[in-house]
Design a protein around this motif. Sequence first.
Motif, PDB file in Angstrom:
ATOM      1  N   THR A  92       0.838  -1.197   0.000  1.00 48.39           N
ATOM      2  CA  THR A  92       0.000   0.000   0.000  1.00 48.39           C
ATOM      3  C   THR A  92       0.872   1.246   0.000  1.00 48.39           C
ATOM      4  OG1 THR A  92      -1.791  -1.128   1.151  1.00 48.39           O
ATOM      5  CG2 THR A  92      -1.793   1.275   1.221  1.00 48.39           C
ATOM      6  N   ARG A  98       1.120   5.696  -0.424  1.00 53.24           N
ATOM      7  CA  ARG A  98       0.432   6.964  -0.197  1.00 53.24           C
ATOM      8  C   ARG A  98       1.212   8.090  -0.862  1.00 53.24           C
ATOM      9  NH1 ARG A  98      -0.831   3.784   4.086  1.00 53.24           N
ATOM     10  NH2 ARG A  98      -3.004   3.877   4.776  1.00 53.24           N
ATOM     11  N   GLU A 122      -7.574   4.435  -4.602  1.00 53.73           N
ATOM     12  CA  GLU A 122      -8.775   5.033  -3.999  1.00 53.73           C
ATOM     13  C   GLU A 122      -8.642   6.544  -4.111  1.00 53.73           C
ATOM     14  OE1 GLU A 122     -11.256   3.291  -3.078  1.00 53.73           O
ATOM     15  OE2 GLU A 122     -10.332   1.292  -3.124  1.00 53.73           O
ATOM     16  N   VAL A 123      -9.525   7.173  -4.899  1.00 59.46           N
ATOM     17  CA  VAL A 123      -9.373   8.587  -5.204  1.00 59.46           C
ATOM     18  C   VAL A 123     -10.678   9.334  -4.938  1.00 59.46           C
ATOM     19  CG1 VAL A 123      -7.686   8.038  -7.006  1.00 59.46           C
ATOM     20  CG2 VAL A 123     -10.072   8.419  -7.624  1.00 59.46           C
ATOM     21  N   GLU A 124     -10.530  10.645  -4.826  1.00 60.01           N
ATOM     22  CA  GLU A 124     -11.685  11.532  -4.744  1.00 60.01           C
ATOM     23  C   GLU A 124     -11.461  12.645  -5.755  1.00 60.01           C
ATOM     24  OE1 GLU A 124     -14.171  14.080  -1.379  1.00 60.01           O
ATOM     25  OE2 GLU A 124     -12.689  12.557  -0.798  1.00 60.01           O
ATOM     26  N   GLN A 144     -16.003   9.977  -5.222  1.00 57.84           N
ATOM     27  CA  GLN A 144     -15.066   8.944  -4.803  1.00 57.84           C
ATOM     28  C   GLN A 144     -15.131   7.770  -5.761  1.00 57.84           C
ATOM     29  OE1 GLN A 144     -15.673   7.927  -0.694  1.00 57.84           O
ATOM     30  NE2 GLN A 144     -14.915   9.901   0.030  1.00 57.84           N
ATOM     31  N   THR A 157     -12.973   3.937  -7.094  1.00 59.74           N
ATOM     32  CA  THR A 157     -11.921   2.924  -7.048  1.00 59.74           C
ATOM     33  C   THR A 157     -11.461   2.694  -8.483  1.00 59.74           C
ATOM     34  OG1 THR A 157     -12.841   1.855  -5.082  1.00 59.74           O
ATOM     35  CG2 THR A 157     -11.342   0.555  -6.455  1.00 59.74           C
ATOM     36  N   THR A 192      -7.708  14.138  -4.697  1.00 61.57           N
ATOM     37  CA  THR A 192      -7.318  13.527  -3.424  1.00 61.57           C
ATOM     38  C   THR A 192      -7.036  12.057  -3.668  1.00 61.57           C
ATOM     39  OG1 THR A 192      -8.698  15.067  -2.163  1.00 61.57           O
ATOM     40  CG2 THR A 192      -8.017  13.040  -1.064  1.00 61.57           C
ATOM     41  N   LEU A 193      -5.808  11.678  -3.435  1.00 66.62           N
ATOM     42  CA  LEU A 193      -5.385  10.283  -3.600  1.00 66.62           C
ATOM     43  C   LEU A 193      -5.177   9.699  -2.210  1.00 66.62           C
ATOM     44  CD1 LEU A 193      -4.456   7.885  -5.312  1.00 66.62           C
ATOM     45  CD2 LEU A 193      -2.201   8.969  -5.510  1.00 66.62           C
ATOM     46  N   HIS A 194      -6.034   8.784  -1.819  1.00 70.03           N
ATOM     47  CA  HIS A 194      -5.940   8.213  -0.473  1.00 70.03           C
ATOM     48  C   HIS A 194      -4.854   7.141  -0.416  1.00 70.03           C
ATOM     49  CE1 HIS A 194      -9.438  10.431   0.902  1.00 70.03           C
ATOM     50  NE2 HIS A 194     -10.108  10.024  -0.175  1.00 70.03           N
ATOM     51  N   THR A 195      -5.028   6.078  -1.171  1.00 69.08           N
ATOM     52  CA  THR A 195      -4.037   4.996  -1.189  1.00 69.08           C
ATOM     53  C   THR A 195      -3.989   4.382  -2.581  1.00 69.08           C
ATOM     54  OG1 THR A 195      -5.647   3.304  -0.534  1.00 69.08           O
ATOM     55  CG2 THR A 195      -4.414   4.395   1.240  1.00 69.08           C
TER      56      THR A 195
END
Length: 786
Positions: free
Chosen positions: A603, A605, A629-631, A684, A686, A759-762
């Motif tokens: 994973t 970040r 996982e993005v927003e 959001q 995937t 926004t890039l979460h992971t």
Amino acid sequence: MSQASWNEYRPGQAFPGVVGRTTDESSPAWPQPVRAVPGTPNVLLIVLDDTGFGQFGCYGSPIETPNLDALAAGGLLYSNMHTTALCSPSRSCIMTGRNHHANGMAAITELATGYPGYNGQIPFENGFLSEMLLQHGYNTYMVGKWHLMPSEQESAAGPYDRWPLGRGFERFYGFLGGDTSQWYPDLVYDNHQVEPPATPEEGYHLTEDLVERAMSFIADAKQVAPDKPFFLNLCPGATHAPHHVPKEWADRYRGRFDDGWDAYRERTFARQKELGVVPADAQLSPHDPDVLAWESLSPEARRLAARMMEVYAGFLSHTDHHLGRLLDFLKETGAFDNTLIMVVSDNGASAEGGVTGTTNELQFFNNAPETLEESLARIDEIGGPATFNHYPWGWTWAGNTPFRRWKRETYRGGVSDPFLVHWPAGIRARGQVRNQFAHIIDMVPTVLDVLGIEPPPTIRGVTQSPLHGVSFAHTFDDAGAASLHRTQYYEMLGHRAIDHDGWRAVCPWPGPSFEEAERAFGTPITMADLDDLDAHHWELYHVDEDIAETRNLAQEHRGKLIEMIALWYVEAGRYNVLPIDGSVLQRIMTERPQITEARTSYTFRPGTQTLPAAVAPRVLNRPYSVTAEVEIPPGGAEGVLLCQGTTAGGWSLYLKDGHLHYAHNYVQRTLHHVASSESVLEGQHTLRFEFEPTGAPDIAHGKGAPGRAQLYINGRLVGETDMPVTTPIAFNPGGMACGTNPGSAITPDYRAPFRFTGTLHTVTVDLSGDLIVDAPSEMRMHMARQ
């Protein structure tokens, strides 16, 4: 109170002051700072990379190196210095004064195996010169190429005890691996990654940056402690591939190599005799069977080869220019005369460009050479940011004039290198040649001898092993002094040799046929192979009379040869040389212990450091997935989600123009690309990429596994393509980065660094082989493609 009146004591001594109930009935004393002896010289080691014996101007080359030539004119030029034939091993010798197998550095760290002489972990009982000089009041600086620790330890997870700051250097600025782009380098400052301070468009070049940093390190300390000596280990990326240099430097040599490598050798050899670099009666080694005759090349092939050499020559001259800036800085500060300067190359000139040269060295390491036509199409780009170029074998062979062969092999072309010593305050001789046999393990003992320092019995509580080298300081002012180094073994990737009292025995692997050697290079050595090699393939040369190994005396002096072979085995047993291992590809692809347990899910970040290839998930030739996982904000977003590699080769998963994209850059020969048929809307999501092999890799022919690339948005298949070939072995240089493409762009579809603006979460890379099975979606995609 003046410093002279301070009451001082050394650590471990009893406190010499008085401690009463109050300060008026007490007297202080201070722990004594570590101070160098007044007048102690600075030490500057300049270690060049892949620079051959016949490539400095002062060694007869037509390449202009006025600043190096000035060091030779004001100091000493050694004609009989030896290295290990490869970079990491040689650098370990330079730093420790011990033989490379005893340092665990049988080869480069990327080829480490689980044997004491091969594991890539220099024992702490083999202390570095930096660690020794710290104990005597020196500032210690490492600038440039390191390449002295296991590749698996180059990440932010450490451990850091084998990084430069863990081995006695107080400051570090450079790169940890074997090579890097001179335009977009992988930089580390002390213990953390940094971006270059400028771009190529703004005039950036790594060599200039390294010299600037070296001068700033020295100046920072000198303004506080002007009398404190420094030890600077300056290791530019030059002249290792890529041969990157501003075009104007290459253009200075326009047309000067049009007569080819044979003519270069003849001119250089004649000049070497004039300069006294080789004896007047020396014989030039014969034409190498692996090197094409210049006249046999087509006009277009000659044009390409000549341009590659012009770029190389410009690269070396450019490096010399910036080394001259450092020398001028030392003169301006008054430090030049009392600085012991040693200049050396870590091995002979490199043949990793192949028979025709390449615009991308990554092709060499993936067994995927480009065609002549492909190279010619990029001739005007050679040396620039879009290439990772390397010249052909012919120039390698010429660069090692008068010797035979090259880097990786233990003939003198691989292990005999230029070496200069300059120290006006300590050496009376000026502009003289020294012919005594020496090896780079002798550099540490010589520096310690000059400084009057005994090798320390312990460093940080670790009992130290004896030095293997011997000082050659007694030769500084005595041209007739005998060498104290009588015996030296060599082993590199199965090639073996030994020097002893003017005789030299060599055993190439897998045999005397050069064509066979290059074809089978890197295959394992069996016991039957070794028995045959020892019985039939050792060669013998009396190098005191035949410096270029032109007359094999194995039959005439069979007794001497047997004596030399036996001596090689004695040295091999003493220094951890066994087991002899001729493999390369097998070692590259061997998985080595990591600092964490093996796993199939990684994973990432954004905002984290780039992962070197050795610790990144191995995605080549196997099924894998990348899930982000993005927003997405109102108005959309773009940028890299995850990528690995550089413009020389790699892959990238990214958003652009509202769509999800994947690109695979197959060593700049083919670009595979797929984009989603749907937009990635606000909100959001995937986002997922999958690769499923559809065949087996053909690594021997430079072809990774073919396969199907698929893109998914929230579990829906939105794009796919078949990739007939993928990268088979490695993406180096460059690493795996999340949320950005540092360095040069992997695909021309965007401009690096192309940071993700949403926004890039992971981002998760999964190697388990679990891929999405959605038969209806796949059928619809296939029908749409019809």
